[in-house]
Design a protein around this motif. Structure first.
Motif, PDB file in Angstrom:
ATOM      1  N   MET A   1       0.854  -1.201   0.000  1.00 23.88           N
ATOM      2  CA  MET A   1       0.000   0.000   0.000  1.00 23.88           C
ATOM      3  C   MET A   1       0.883   1.242   0.000  1.00 23.88           C
ATOM      4  O   MET A   1       1.587   1.499   0.976  1.00 23.88           O
ATOM      5  CB  MET A   1      -0.892  -0.055   1.240  1.00 23.88           C
ATOM      6  CG  MET A   1      -2.035   0.895   1.194  1.00 23.88           C
ATOM      7  SD  MET A   1      -3.461   0.302   0.290  1.00 23.88           S
ATOM      8  CE  MET A   1      -4.356  -0.534   1.603  1.00 23.88           C
ATOM      9  N   PHE A   2       0.838   2.005  -1.101  1.00 23.86           N
ATOM     10  CA  PHE A   2       1.724   3.166  -1.215  1.00 23.86           C
ATOM     11  C   PHE A   2       1.319   4.271  -0.232  1.00 23.86           C
ATOM     12  O   PHE A   2       0.179   4.337   0.203  1.00 23.86           O
ATOM     13  CB  PHE A   2       1.630   3.819  -2.608  1.00 23.86           C
ATOM     14  CG  PHE A   2       1.868   2.900  -3.768  1.00 23.86           C
ATOM     15  CD1 PHE A   2       2.358   1.625  -3.597  1.00 23.86           C
ATOM     16  CD2 PHE A   2       1.607   3.346  -5.062  1.00 23.86           C
ATOM     17  CE1 PHE A   2       2.577   0.788  -4.677  1.00 23.86           C
ATOM     18  CE2 PHE A   2       1.818   2.521  -6.152  1.00 23.86           C
ATOM     19  CZ  PHE A   2       2.299   1.243  -5.955  1.00 23.86           C
ATOM     20  N   LEU A   3       2.268   5.116   0.038  1.00 20.63           N
ATOM     21  CA  LEU A   3       1.965   6.420   0.619  1.00 20.63           C
ATOM     22  C   LEU A   3       2.230   7.407  -0.502  1.00 20.63           C
ATOM     23  O   LEU A   3       3.304   7.396  -1.109  1.00 20.63           O
ATOM     24  CB  LEU A   3       2.884   6.712   1.804  1.00 20.63           C
ATOM     25  CG  LEU A   3       2.550   5.999   3.115  1.00 20.63           C
ATOM     26  CD1 LEU A   3       3.626   6.285   4.140  1.00 20.63           C
ATOM     27  CD2 LEU A   3       1.195   6.441   3.637  1.00 20.63           C
ATOM     28  N   ASP A  13      -2.737   7.814   2.319  1.00 20.97           N
ATOM     29  CA  ASP A  13      -2.752   6.400   1.970  1.00 20.97           C
ATOM     30  C   ASP A  13      -3.235   6.186   0.532  1.00 20.97           C
ATOM     31  O   ASP A  13      -4.092   6.914   0.043  1.00 20.97           O
ATOM     32  CB  ASP A  13      -3.700   5.691   2.939  1.00 20.97           C
ATOM     33  CG  ASP A  13      -3.566   4.197   2.886  1.00 20.97           C
ATOM     34  OD1 ASP A  13      -2.943   3.649   3.806  1.00 20.97           O
ATOM     35  OD2 ASP A  13      -4.075   3.575   1.934  1.00 20.97           O
ATOM     36  N   GLN A  14      -2.693   5.166  -0.089  1.00 20.32           N
ATOM     37  CA  GLN A  14      -3.037   4.862  -1.482  1.00 20.32           C
ATOM     38  C   GLN A  14      -4.533   4.676  -1.701  1.00 20.32           C
ATOM     39  O   GLN A  14      -5.063   4.987  -2.770  1.00 20.32           O
ATOM     40  CB  GLN A  14      -2.314   3.582  -1.912  1.00 20.32           C
ATOM     41  CG  GLN A  14      -2.506   3.233  -3.384  1.00 20.32           C
ATOM     42  CD  GLN A  14      -1.867   1.897  -3.733  1.00 20.32           C
ATOM     43  OE1 GLN A  14      -1.091   1.360  -2.955  1.00 20.32           O
ATOM     44  NE2 GLN A  14      -2.191   1.377  -4.892  1.00 20.32           N
ATOM     45  N   ARG A  56      -0.195   9.229 -14.082  1.00 20.54           N
ATOM     46  CA  ARG A  56      -1.192  10.174 -13.582  1.00 20.54           C
ATOM     47  C   ARG A  56      -1.904   9.561 -12.389  1.00 20.54           C
ATOM     48  O   ARG A  56      -2.263   8.391 -12.404  1.00 20.54           O
ATOM     49  CB  ARG A  56      -2.259  10.432 -14.657  1.00 20.54           C
ATOM     50  CG  ARG A  56      -1.839  11.262 -15.823  1.00 20.54           C
ATOM     51  CD  ARG A  56      -2.652  10.966 -17.106  1.00 20.54           C
ATOM     52  NE  ARG A  56      -3.982  10.452 -16.898  1.00 20.54           N
ATOM     53  CZ  ARG A  56      -5.090  11.194 -16.805  1.00 20.54           C
ATOM     54  NH1 ARG A  56      -5.015  12.507 -16.919  1.00 20.54           N
ATOM     55  NH2 ARG A  56      -6.266  10.648 -16.626  1.00 20.54           N
ATOM     56  N   ARG A  64      -9.555  15.704  -5.027  1.00 21.46           N
ATOM     57  CA  ARG A  64      -9.986  15.367  -6.385  1.00 21.46           C
ATOM     58  C   ARG A  64      -9.107  15.980  -7.476  1.00 21.46           C
ATOM     59  O   ARG A  64      -9.496  16.059  -8.636  1.00 21.46           O
ATOM     60  CB  ARG A  64     -11.466  15.729  -6.623  1.00 21.46           C
ATOM     61  CG  ARG A  64     -12.396  14.834  -5.817  1.00 21.46           C
ATOM     62  CD  ARG A  64     -13.846  14.924  -6.224  1.00 21.46           C
ATOM     63  NE  ARG A  64     -14.149  14.355  -7.530  1.00 21.46           N
ATOM     64  CZ  ARG A  64     -14.331  13.052  -7.776  1.00 21.46           C
ATOM     65  NH1 ARG A  64     -14.202  12.169  -6.808  1.00 21.46           N
ATOM     66  NH2 ARG A  64     -14.633  12.634  -8.979  1.00 21.46           N
ATOM     67  N   TRP A  66      -5.957  16.032 -10.057  1.00 22.70           N
ATOM     68  CA  TRP A  66      -5.042  15.165 -10.805  1.00 22.70           C
ATOM     69  C   TRP A  66      -3.636  15.710 -10.669  1.00 22.70           C
ATOM     70  O   TRP A  66      -3.430  16.924 -10.607  1.00 22.70           O
ATOM     71  CB  TRP A  66      -5.435  15.118 -12.273  1.00 22.70           C
ATOM     72  CG  TRP A  66      -6.631  14.248 -12.537  1.00 22.70           C
ATOM     73  CD1 TRP A  66      -7.925  14.646 -12.552  1.00 22.70           C
ATOM     74  CD2 TRP A  66      -6.624  12.844 -12.807  1.00 22.70           C
ATOM     75  NE1 TRP A  66      -8.743  13.571 -12.813  1.00 22.70           N
ATOM     76  CE2 TRP A  66      -7.969  12.450 -12.973  1.00 22.70           C
ATOM     77  CE3 TRP A  66      -5.616  11.879 -12.923  1.00 22.70           C
ATOM     78  CZ2 TRP A  66      -8.326  11.134 -13.259  1.00 22.70           C
ATOM     79  CZ3 TRP A  66      -5.985  10.571 -13.201  1.00 22.70           C
ATOM     80  CH2 TRP A  66      -7.327  10.206 -13.364  1.00 22.70           C
ATOM     81  N   ASP A  76       8.229  -0.139  -6.679  1.00 26.35           N
ATOM     82  CA  ASP A  76       7.094   0.696  -6.273  1.00 26.35           C
ATOM     83  C   ASP A  76       7.483   1.976  -5.545  1.00 26.35           C
ATOM     84  O   ASP A  76       6.625   2.653  -4.972  1.00 26.35           O
ATOM     85  CB  ASP A  76       6.084  -0.086  -5.421  1.00 26.35           C
ATOM     86  CG  ASP A  76       5.176  -0.946  -6.282  1.00 26.35           C
ATOM     87  OD1 ASP A  76       5.113  -0.682  -7.494  1.00 26.35           O
ATOM     88  OD2 ASP A  76       4.551  -1.865  -5.741  1.00 26.35           O
ATOM     89  N   LYS A  77       8.736   2.342  -5.555  1.00 30.28           N
ATOM     90  CA  LYS A  77       9.134   3.587  -4.883  1.00 30.28           C
ATOM     91  C   LYS A  77       8.652   4.784  -5.711  1.00 30.28           C
ATOM     92  O   LYS A  77       8.878   4.842  -6.925  1.00 30.28           O
ATOM     93  CB  LYS A  77      10.665   3.649  -4.763  1.00 30.28           C
ATOM     94  CG  LYS A  77      11.211   2.696  -3.717  1.00 30.28           C
ATOM     95  CD  LYS A  77      11.738   3.438  -2.488  1.00 30.28           C
ATOM     96  CE  LYS A  77      11.614   2.605  -1.218  1.00 30.28           C
ATOM     97  NZ  LYS A  77      12.337   1.327  -1.266  1.00 30.28           N
ATOM     98  N   ILE A  78       7.996   5.710  -5.039  1.00 30.64           N
ATOM     99  CA  ILE A  78       7.591   6.942  -5.710  1.00 30.64           C
ATOM    100  C   ILE A  78       8.720   7.949  -5.564  1.00 30.64           C
ATOM    101  O   ILE A  78       9.118   8.300  -4.450  1.00 30.64           O
ATOM    102  CB  ILE A  78       6.267   7.466  -5.141  1.00 30.64           C
ATOM    103  CG1 ILE A  78       5.141   6.510  -5.562  1.00 30.64           C
ATOM    104  CG2 ILE A  78       5.978   8.887  -5.639  1.00 30.64           C
ATOM    105  CD1 ILE A  78       3.812   6.817  -4.961  1.00 30.64           C
TER     106      ILE A  78
END
Ligand SMILES: [Zn+2]
Lengths: 93, 1000
Positions: A1-3, A13-14, A56, A64, A66, A76-78
């Protein structure tokens, strides 16, 4: 679960977000001028990269808005987030 | 009754006797026992039958790795729970447990016959045998396997227990409360880091807490005494939360972990009432310290699975923690020093034991101690066979050859009532690999270790391959200081003395004079796979560990191979002649130990399972006997049945009344999006296929929205309220997606447009009144409103007040009748509805539901997006070319409308169908063909909507048919199970083609 660090709200939280696929695909300004192949390129063709990918994301259950994300799909590292309309960070090209 | 409880320990409260039932018989244990320790105290080892051969099996371990002691618990059928490990189940008064996987009972077992036909059950047996004949699978093989496998019974009644979820955030999470976990937690918490320490056991301390060997001392104290003191200290730390009986099940990315806390499973059933049973912790931690320890390995030799054969360290724990001895004449078979600790402890409590050590020789403080106590040690020997059916009674040992590949000399037979085995230790790297970490292989003691430690997580203690106490403490302290970037000095002067292991010898499959094919050397106790099965798989060409695992089912039981995976790998490596480190391991998947479904779903059961949306009029619908239909999350009235009416009768009555006089529909669920801004008209031009700039203020227009691929996405009527203000309606189910899509375009493609979107679906309630008498009803409700066609024509909008409350009234129609939609703020919706009903009484105003709405619109050939379309229909396919603007330069999906595929003439197109027999109603979804004889039959399309129309007194249907536009008048066939239905292609509009009724 990404942050995910929403550029407008901060780290969340994702589960608050929805993904919108590859980033920086601009809708053609003059679709009627395009051949079937050129239009299909815009409409259907998406990359599926193992490694650094520009994506995106939408803070659907939040502001809300984008925005864009640079993510390494292999772990999965942002690596970066930036607002719509901003230039992608060059160091990940 | 025999009593194997031979001494007192501080963990067993002998003043609190606990009675429990096992396989129907009553026994006694004490507060502090697990079911396993209580059974062993009563001399019971035999607890089940193996999966394939139904061999008698006994308790093997004392923890989560237990493969055999699996039971069904709970006295009531709604509370019964299968697959509970007796080694983890805390004993409570009134516990009822029974052994699983044995029928009719554990002592006499019909499946035991498999043991004698076992040469016929090789690896891949299930794949090979039960494949043919195919028809046998469902009726013969599967029920047979299920009956004799007997992997527990699921509860068949709803779960009455309460489960909970909790989200928490910590700086540091420490998994495991053994010596290294306690040190890590203390260091973190004392340095101002908010810390959570979880451990799956009832008390902290891991295996050190009952350690009592004199050769192992910390600061001059027994290690257990030292650790108890540490535990007292950390309990005082204010920013440390300690959760016992809590096991981490899954380690996801970004340090998101799931842990299950057991709150009431240790209580007698009557004390659990109204309490939360289990809580799922959803943990976000900045840093995670993994201190999950290691599991002792069994040894693989012939008949290594008899009841009474346990892991050596488990014998030690049962003795020193629970005060229970597993036998009175014990043999310990080992390849390392740890069995010596067990031996010495047994000896000190007066239990006779001897050691069989497969190492040629060994020396250490522990071994010296054992020798000085006079414990008999057979070095360079292996166990080659064991005897005893329901429990081990003797075994044979032989000397090992120099290279360890075979046995030499004479068999020595030794009697015993218990065998402890120790094949070394396997670090629990599950959490590390679940987090994405890779593994290294250490040849010296044949273990997989966590490779690089990331900045987010670290492994310490024996799960990191550090086995002796000195190593564990020193390394943990150094690593934690570095990992947390702190400088803790608490353990700077700690003085540790411990015995050091100097000699190692590992043999994965122990040699035997008997050919392998005639031995039973078990690797996976729960799934009954043997060394022979692994070798057979290799012989048959399997190489990848993932394939061998699936083919032999090794490691695929509920214990997920915690005891077996390493041996399977080792034997593969030895047989194939490759290095074990290069083989890789199978994937460690969550959960580490099984979770209950209750824990996973938490409170989201029953009426909390899903969000339910109700309109303001809902109570009226309930009072008036509406049946409801789920549309998205909305509850919509489906039809209102009167006494003795079935659905068909109700719908026929409602449909007729709506056209004969008046009908009323709750249309509140339609999506409503408020659109404002100076570019609102331009925006609509871009999102709908038709033109919007010239729509006059106060007028309404129907719009069709496409996807960029040209396929119909949604539809609805939009009203121009003022120059820069529109109200868009969408389908009920599509509302949220349409808003998201519009926002996406606004934010990312057209940020230059001055447009603001607001979802107002919930803000307004809508009553839609239709039928020839609707104008009269409106006139009663709004006497001051000029309802003449000149002032208030079809597709226009007015505002008026109903008892001082503003209403928006649209004259629009989805039924083809003269029709008005009254919108009012939601809080007045219920009153509006009742006033409409009251005003309509004299005109037989009939409430109708979604089914009648669908029927009425089908009579008029109006589409329902999602029913007559499925994401592959263009406007042209729907015969709606009229709504696609030729003049507009661009709109969403326009370019796709003349791609080579979308202009094909043989696309599936919407048509009407009339059955030759007007009473015959087609089934929605039925296939359409033109020729029953062709093979394969050419499928032309399918029925999308079908009803019996009371207004036309015949059956009508809409369908999509290949090249349907050109087929009017043509005969087609709907093939059904027992007949073919003849139909004729018709126009899509069945009633009032001239739209006269709109102005009736
Ligand atoms: Zn946000």
């Amino acid at each position: 679960m990404f942050l995910i660090n929403c550029p407008f709200c901060g780290v969340r939280d994702q589960s608050e977000f929805s993904s919108g696929g590859e980033a920086h695909i601009v809708r053609p300004k003059q679709p009627t001028e395009l051949s079937d192949d050129e239009w299909a390129e815009y409409l259907f063709m998406r990359k599926n990269i193992k490694g650094i990918q520009f994506e995106r994301w939408n803070h659907a259950h939040g502001c809300r808005k984008w925005f864009n994300v640079v993510r390494d799909t292999s772990n999965d590292k942002i690596l970066s987030v930036y607002k719509m309309g901003e230039k992608p960070p060059v160091n990940y090209k | 009754m025999p009593n194997y409880r031979i001494h007192k320990t501080e963990y067993i409260d002998e003043t609190k006797r606990v009675s429990f039932k096992y396989d129907g018989k009553t026994y006694y244990g004490y507060d502090g026992d697990t079911l396993a320790s209580a059974l062993l105290a009563n001399g019971i080892h035999l607890v089940g039958r193996s999966f394939k051969y139904h061999r008698p099996r006994g308790i093997v371990s004392c923890g989560a790795e237990e493969p055999n002691a699996i039971c069904q618990i709970g006295s009531k059928k709604e509370l019964t729970e299968p697959n509970v490990r007796a080694t983890e189940l805390e004993l409570y008064e009134g516990l009822e447990a029974s052994s699983q996987n044995c029928w009719p009972n554990v002592k006499f077992d019909i499946g035991g016959i498999n043991n004698f036909i076992s040469p016929l059950i090789p690896a891949g047996f299930y794949y090979k045998t039960f494949m043919w004949p195919k028809s046998f699978w469902k009726k013969v093989y599967e029920p047979l396997i299920r009956l004799s496998a007997g992997l527990g019974k699921s509860p068949i009644e709803p779960d009455p227990d309460i489960y909970d979820h909790k989200h928490v955030h910590y700086d540091v999470l420490v998994i495991g409360g053994g010596v290294s976990g306690i040190i890590a937690a203390k260091m973190a918490a004392k340095n101002d880091l908010k810390t959570l320490l979880v451990d799956d056991k009832k008390i902290l301390g891991g295996s050190t807490i009952y350690q009592n060997n004199e050769t192992i001392k910390i600061d001059g104290k027994l290690s257990s005494e030292w650790l108890k003191n540490e535990i007292q200290e950390i309990k005082k730390l204010s920013n440390l939360t300690i959760k016992t009986r809590t096991s981490v099940a899954a380690y996801h990315g970004y340090n998101f972990l799931l842990a299950k806390e057991n709150l009431t499973d240790h209580l007698p059933e009557e004390k659990r009432r109204n309490k939360i049973r289990q809580r799922l912790w959803k943990i976000r931690a900045k840093k995670v310290v993994i201190a999950t320890g290691s599991i002792e390995r069994p040894l693989v030799f012939n008949n290594n699975d008899r009841p009474g054969i346990l892991l050596s360290n488990s014998i030690n724990k049962y003795l020193d923690y629970y005060g229970v001895t597993c036998g009175e004449n014990i043999i310990l078979f080992t390849n390392n020093d740890s069995a010596y600790e067990t031996s010495i402890s047994l000896h000190k409590k007066g239990i006779k034991n001897i050691i069989v050590d497969l190492r040629k020789s060994a020396s250490s403080e522990l071994i010296k101690q054992a020798e000085s106590l006079g414990i008999k040690i057979y070095f360079n020997h292996v166990v080659t066979n064991t005897f005893g059916y329901r429990k081990i009674n003797s075994l044979e040992i032989m000397k090992l050859s120099e290279d360890g590949n075979t046995t030499v000399g004479n068999k020595i037979r030794l009697s015993c009532d218990c065998l402890g085995m120790s094949g070394g230790w396997t670090p629990m790297v599950h959490m590390h690999t679940q987090s994405g970490g890779k593994l290294d292989f250490r040849d010296e003691d044949q273990v997989f270790l966590p490779k690089e430690n990331s900045e987010d997580q670290i492994s310490v203690g024996s799960c990191n391959g550090d086995f002796d106490l000195e190593n564990i403490i020193d390394k943990t302290v150094n690593k934690i200081n570095k990992f947390l970037d702190i400088d803790n000095q608490d353990y700077q002067d700690t003085n540790i003395i411990c015995s050091k292991e100097n000699d190692k010898r590992n043999i994965w499959l122990l040699p035997n004079k008997i050919p392998l094919g005639k031995t039973k050397c078990f690797i996976d106790f729960q799934n009954d796979s043997t060394a022979k099965d692994i070798k057979l798989a290799l012989k048959e060409g399997f190489r990848s560990i993932e394939h061998v695992k699936r083919y032999t089912t090794t490691g695929m039981a509920t214990d997920q191979g915690k005891l077996s995976n390493m041996h399977a790998l080792g034997i593969i490596a030895d047989t194939a002649g490759v290095k074990m480190g290069t083989l890789g391991t199978t994937t460690f998947r969550p959960p580490f130990t099984p979770l209950t479904f209750g824990t996973l779903v938490g409170r989201n059961v029953g009426k909390f399972f899903e969000v339910v949306r109700k309109t303001s009029m809902h109570e009226w619908h309930v009072e008036n006997n509406a049946e409801f239909e789920n549309v998205g999350q909305w509850k919509r009235p489906w039809y209102y049945a009167k006494k003795r009416e079935n659905m068909h009768d109700a719908v026929q009555r409602e449909s007729k009344a709506a056209r004969d006089s008046a009908g009323i529909l709750d249309a509140s669920t339609l999506g409503k999006i408020d659109i404002q801004g100076t570019d609102a008209s331009e925006f609509l031009n871009r999102v709908y296929t038709n033109a919007w700039s010239k729509l006059a203020i106060g007028k309404c227009r129907y719009g069709l929205m496409l996807n960029e691929d040209g396929m119909v996405y949604d539809d609805g009527v939009t009203t121009r309220i003022s120059k820069n203000h529109y109200l868009m309606t969408t389908t009920t189910g599509g509302a949220a997606n349409v808003l998201s899509k519009l926002e996406d375009y606004l934010q990312t493609e057209w940020p230059e447009l001055d447009v603001y979107l607001t979802s107002v679906t919930d803000h307004y309630s809508t009553a839609s009144i239709c039928g020839p008498n609707s104008k009269k009803i409106l006139n009663k409700l709004f006497p001051n409103l000029d309802l003449s066609d000149e002032n208030f024509p079809h597709m226009s909008f007015k505002e008026d007040k109903l008892e001082n409350i503003n209403c928006r009234i649209m004259r629009i129609s989805f039924t083809g009748e003269l029709s008005y939609e009254i919108n009012i703020e939601s809080k007045y919706g219920h009153s509006l509805w009742k006033m409409c009903i009251e005003a309509g009484k004299e005109f037989n105003l009939t409430p109708y539901g979604t089914e009648t709405m669908h029927l009425l619109r089908a009579e008029k050939g109006f589409i329902i997006v999602g029913q007559d379309t499925d994401g592959t229909m263009t406007p042209s396919d729907l015969q709606m070319d009229w709504i696609v603007s030729k003049k507009k330069y661009d709109f969403i999906g326009k370019r796709s409308l003349y791609r080579s595929d979308t202009i094909r003439e043989d696309r599936k197109q919407l048509v009407g169908l009339l059955t030759d027999d007007p009473k015959e109603i087609l089934e929605e979804g039925a296939q359409i063909i033109s020729d029953v004889k062709s093979k394969p039959i050419d499928m032309l399309g399918h029925v999308t909507s079908s009803y019996f129309s009371p207004n036309l007194n015949k059956s009508i249907a809409l369908a999509v048919v290949r090249s349907g536009k050109t087929m009017k008048g043509q005969k087609l066939i709907i093939p059904m199970e027992n007949k073919n239905i003849n139909v004729t292609v018709s126009d899509t509009i069945f009633l009032d083609k001239e739209n006269k009724r709109l102005n009736a």
